[in-house]
Scaffold this motif. Structure first.
Motif, PDB file in Angstrom:
ATOM      1  N   ILE A 127      -5.304 -22.038   2.390  1.00 16.82           N
ATOM      2  CA  ILE A 127      -4.845 -22.994   2.179  1.00 16.82           C
ATOM      3  C   ILE A 127      -4.456 -23.830   0.772  1.00 16.82           C
ATOM      4  N   TRP A 128      -3.786 -23.948  -0.038  1.00 10.48           N
ATOM      5  CA  TRP A 128      -4.169 -24.286  -1.021  1.00 10.48           C
ATOM      6  C   TRP A 128      -3.078 -25.346  -0.989  1.00 10.48           C
ATOM      7  N   ARG A 129      -3.341 -26.450  -1.574  1.00 14.22           N
ATOM      8  CA  ARG A 129      -2.442 -27.584  -1.683  1.00 14.22           C
ATOM      9  C   ARG A 129      -3.023 -27.989  -3.504  1.00 14.22           C
ATOM     10  N   LYS A 130      -1.606 -28.642  -4.942  1.00 16.09           N
ATOM     11  CA  LYS A 130      -1.890 -29.581  -5.564  1.00 16.09           C
ATOM     12  C   LYS A 130      -2.752 -31.103  -5.460  1.00 16.09           C
ATOM     13  N   GLY A 135      -6.724 -37.097  -7.250  1.00 13.37           N
ATOM     14  CA  GLY A 135      -7.439 -36.095  -6.254  1.00 13.37           C
ATOM     15  C   GLY A 135      -7.621 -35.218  -5.301  1.00 13.37           C
ATOM     16  N   PRO A 136      -7.903 -35.095  -4.380  1.00 10.77           N
ATOM     17  CA  PRO A 136      -7.604 -34.230  -3.265  1.00 10.77           C
ATOM     18  C   PRO A 136      -6.566 -34.377  -2.217  1.00 10.77           C
ATOM     19  N   PRO A 137      -6.024 -33.588  -2.188  1.00 15.64           N
ATOM     20  CA  PRO A 137      -4.520 -33.473  -1.554  1.00 15.64           C
ATOM     21  C   PRO A 137      -3.841 -34.821  -0.261  1.00 15.64           C
ATOM     22  N   GLY A 209       2.929 -30.762   6.747  1.00 13.75           N
ATOM     23  CA  GLY A 209       2.183 -31.586   5.766  1.00 13.75           C
ATOM     24  C   GLY A 209       1.407 -32.245   5.643  1.00 13.75           C
ATOM     25  N   TYR A 210      -0.119 -31.636   6.365  1.00 18.22           N
ATOM     26  CA  TYR A 210      -1.338 -32.068   5.911  1.00 18.22           C
ATOM     27  C   TYR A 210      -1.154 -33.696   5.571  1.00 18.22           C
ATOM     28  N   PRO A 211      -0.636 -34.870   6.421  1.00 13.13           N
ATOM     29  CA  PRO A 211      -0.167 -36.012   5.916  1.00 13.13           C
ATOM     30  C   PRO A 211      -1.902 -36.782   5.919  1.00 13.13           C
ATOM     31  N   ASP A 212      -2.111 -37.684   4.992  1.00 12.30           N
ATOM     32  CA  ASP A 212      -3.006 -38.882   5.300  1.00 12.30           C
ATOM     33  C   ASP A 212      -3.506 -39.423   6.359  1.00 12.30           C
TER      34      ASP A 212
END
Length: 565
Positions: A127-130, A135-137, A209-212
């Motif tokens: 699992i890669w994200r910008k 900071g982190p995704p 979507g990997y939301p906060d």
């Protein structure tokens, strides 16, 4: 009743690096396990669950796998594994592997390729994200503290790791990953293993979507377990694994599924769900947590009434619909006699009482290595003596926050995972008989008193009491399949319950503390004789159950034949 062999089995968990060293390098190994199979057979266990033995750089004691189909060199070779499996089967015992499907090691060839470039064919295996805003995704917090994201300078993107940065999470949205994992599971089953404990299986699906996560405190990272625990698609993926692979074998499966109650557990283990046989629940492991989500370190005194409520709920909800896995200790938890019993003045009776509690419940009982001889927590003086990555991270985090050293070490002495990982105490000899060399983690200094050799020789030992419990469970079906009923729900010291199957009723009376409370048999149970099956004290002083004064940590098991049934 739906009888199954795995319902009637007793499981013994081995943490291999700490079990038995055969070559003097200070680390347990497969040949060491083979050398102790007669001991385990004599104890009466049916299934041996071995924690990860796969090839690994060992950043998290084997839970970071670099090759699923090879053996860690410290533990031996694949020939040693085949010999272990053969020797177990020859003794009528089964082997359950510990398998990590949520993540691999950062040294696994898949991840080495994945991080090589953004267009590598294995890039999507993880699992890669910008990054976001420099900071982190997102703001999710790792189980081992800090962000779940690690920046990889080579491609200037972050990869996700729910545990340490050396344990990148696999991408279960990628069908190629699923196919590879299915192929690997099938490979082990063809070798003849008898089941799997699926580590961290509840986390293989992440929030789309990997939301906060909601962050009222404004902290840099947030415990966002609802973003990656027990999400709906986990069940689709497990059913797929079952239908394509597991269904074809008569095996035992148990999932590590934190953060759920019994109704949610039925989604994993309910009859007809085609997923798992049972799950490990963690509600009772959080009894001493200061607040929900506060983690293992911030503890408060636990209450027996809370334990009763949790266990009774699991026993009642799953009865006839699913199956429980019962335990008080494992490689991730403190020693049970130090946490729930009394490891000083009443170590032996309290260890026996706790064993009675677990083995008389409905569900498969799990024994953690050393529990059968009453091994205790260890209080190492220096942080330099600890090896657990979670403990070391906690220490550094609290030091940076300015927490006094004494306060940090006090929490570590209570709750460090290394409490359960100290080497097995076999005899009153050099390093407890675990190794002829220097152990990877210090042996508890009480090995002269607490060791397996002493326990086997003493007919009144904790070890022999475990043997009697196991024999009872194999003899009386009511202990395996009987329906659970709680007595005295509000009593602060006595935990008493019944198990009923057809014309038999089992009565279990447990005094959880060092006082001497009085147990009174309910009026509707006074008809019919009570046969005492087992007690952790010699010759009970008083068998009048209408007014029974219990001794400190006393346990009694009675069998009653019901009239008119």
């Amino acid at each position: 009743m739906n009888p199954k062999w795995w319902k009637e089995s007793i499981v013994y968990q081995i943490y291999p690096i700490s079990f038995m060293d055969s070559n003097g390098d200070g680390k347990g190994d497969l040949r060491g396990i083979i050398s102790k199979l007669d001991y385990l057979q004599e104890l009466g266990v049916d299934v041996i669950w071995v924690c990860p033995i796969y090839k690994s750089p060992n950043h998290d004691n084997g839970y970071d796998i670099s090759d699923y189909c090879d053996i860690m060199k410290e533990f031996g070779t694949m020939d040693d594994f085949d010999r272990l499996l053969q020797n177990m089967h020859a003794r009528g015992m089964k082997l359950m592997m510990d398998l990590v499907l949520n993540h691999t090691s950062h040294e696994h060839p898949w991840f080495v390729e994945s991080r090589a470039s953004k267009d590598n064919p294995k890039r999507d295996f993880y699992i890669w994200r910008k990054g976001k805003n420099g900071g982190p995704p997102n703001n999710w917090e790792s189980y081992f503290s800090g962000s779940v994201w690690e920046l990889d300078p080579q491609t200037d993107e972050y990869y996700l790791h729910l545990y340490s940065k050396y344990q990148p999470d696999l991408n279960w949205d990628n069908p190629a990953v699923i196919d590879k994992l299915h192929e690997m599971v099938h490979w082990w089953l063809k070798k003849g293993v008898d089941g799997f404990r699926f580590d961290a299986i509840a986390h293989i699906v992440k929030k789309e979507g990997y939301p906060d996560a909601h962050n009222p405190s404004g902290a840099t990272t947030v415990r966002a377990y609802d973003m990656f625990s027990n999400l709906e698609n986990v069940h689709t993926l497990l059913q797929n694994l079952y239908d394509k692979v597991l269904f074809h074998y008569d095996i035992m499966t148990v999932g590590e599924t934190s953060g759920l109650g019994p109704e949610q557990a039925l989604d994993y283990v309910g009859d007809g769900r085609r997923e798992l046989n049972m799950t490990f629940q963690f509600e009772h492991m959080n009894l001493d947590a200061a607040s929900p989500g506060s983690g293992r370190w911030d503890v408060v005194p636990w209450k027996l009434t809370d334990l009763k409520q949790i266990i009774s709920n699991w026993q009642t909800v799953l009865h006839g619909r699913g199956w429980n896995a019962n335990y008080l200790c494992n490689h991730d938890q403190p020693r049970s006699v130090s946490r729930f019993g009394n490891d000083l003045y009443y170590r032996i009776p309290s260890a026996k009482m706790l064993a009675t509690f677990i083995h008389m419940l409905e569900g498969t009982p799990y024994i953690y290595q050393g529990e059968e001889i009453g091994m205790t927590n260890i209080a190492l003086e220096s942080i330099d003596d600890y090896r657990d990555v979670e403990t070391l991270n906690y220490y550094e985090e609290k030091r940076q926050q300015g927490v006094p050293e004494e306060e940090i070490m006090s929490a570590i002495h209570r709750k460090s995972r290394d409490n359960a990982r100290t080497p097995m105490q076999w005899e009153d000899a050099h390093e407890g008989g675990f190794t002829t060399g220097t152990p990877w983690l210090r042996v508890n200094s009480n090995y002269a008193e607490i060791n397996a050799a002493n326990a086997v020789k003493d007919p009144d030992s904790i070890y022999h009491y475990y043997k009697k419990l196991i024999e009872l469970r194999k003899k009386h079906k009511v202990i395996v399949y009987g329906e659970y009923g709680l007595l005295l729900p509000d009593h602060p010291e006595i935990y008493a319950y019944i198990r009923t199957l057809e014309d038999q009723r089992l009565l279990v009376i447990l005094n959880f503390f060092d006082k001497e409370p009085v147990f009174e048999l309910p009026a509707d149970m006074k008809q019919g004789g009570m046969q005492l099956l087992l007690s952790n004290y010699q010759a009970p002083k008083n068998d009048d159950l209408t007014q029974l004064k219990l001794r400190p940590y006393e346990a009694r098991i009675y069998l009653q034949q019901l009239e008119g049934k």
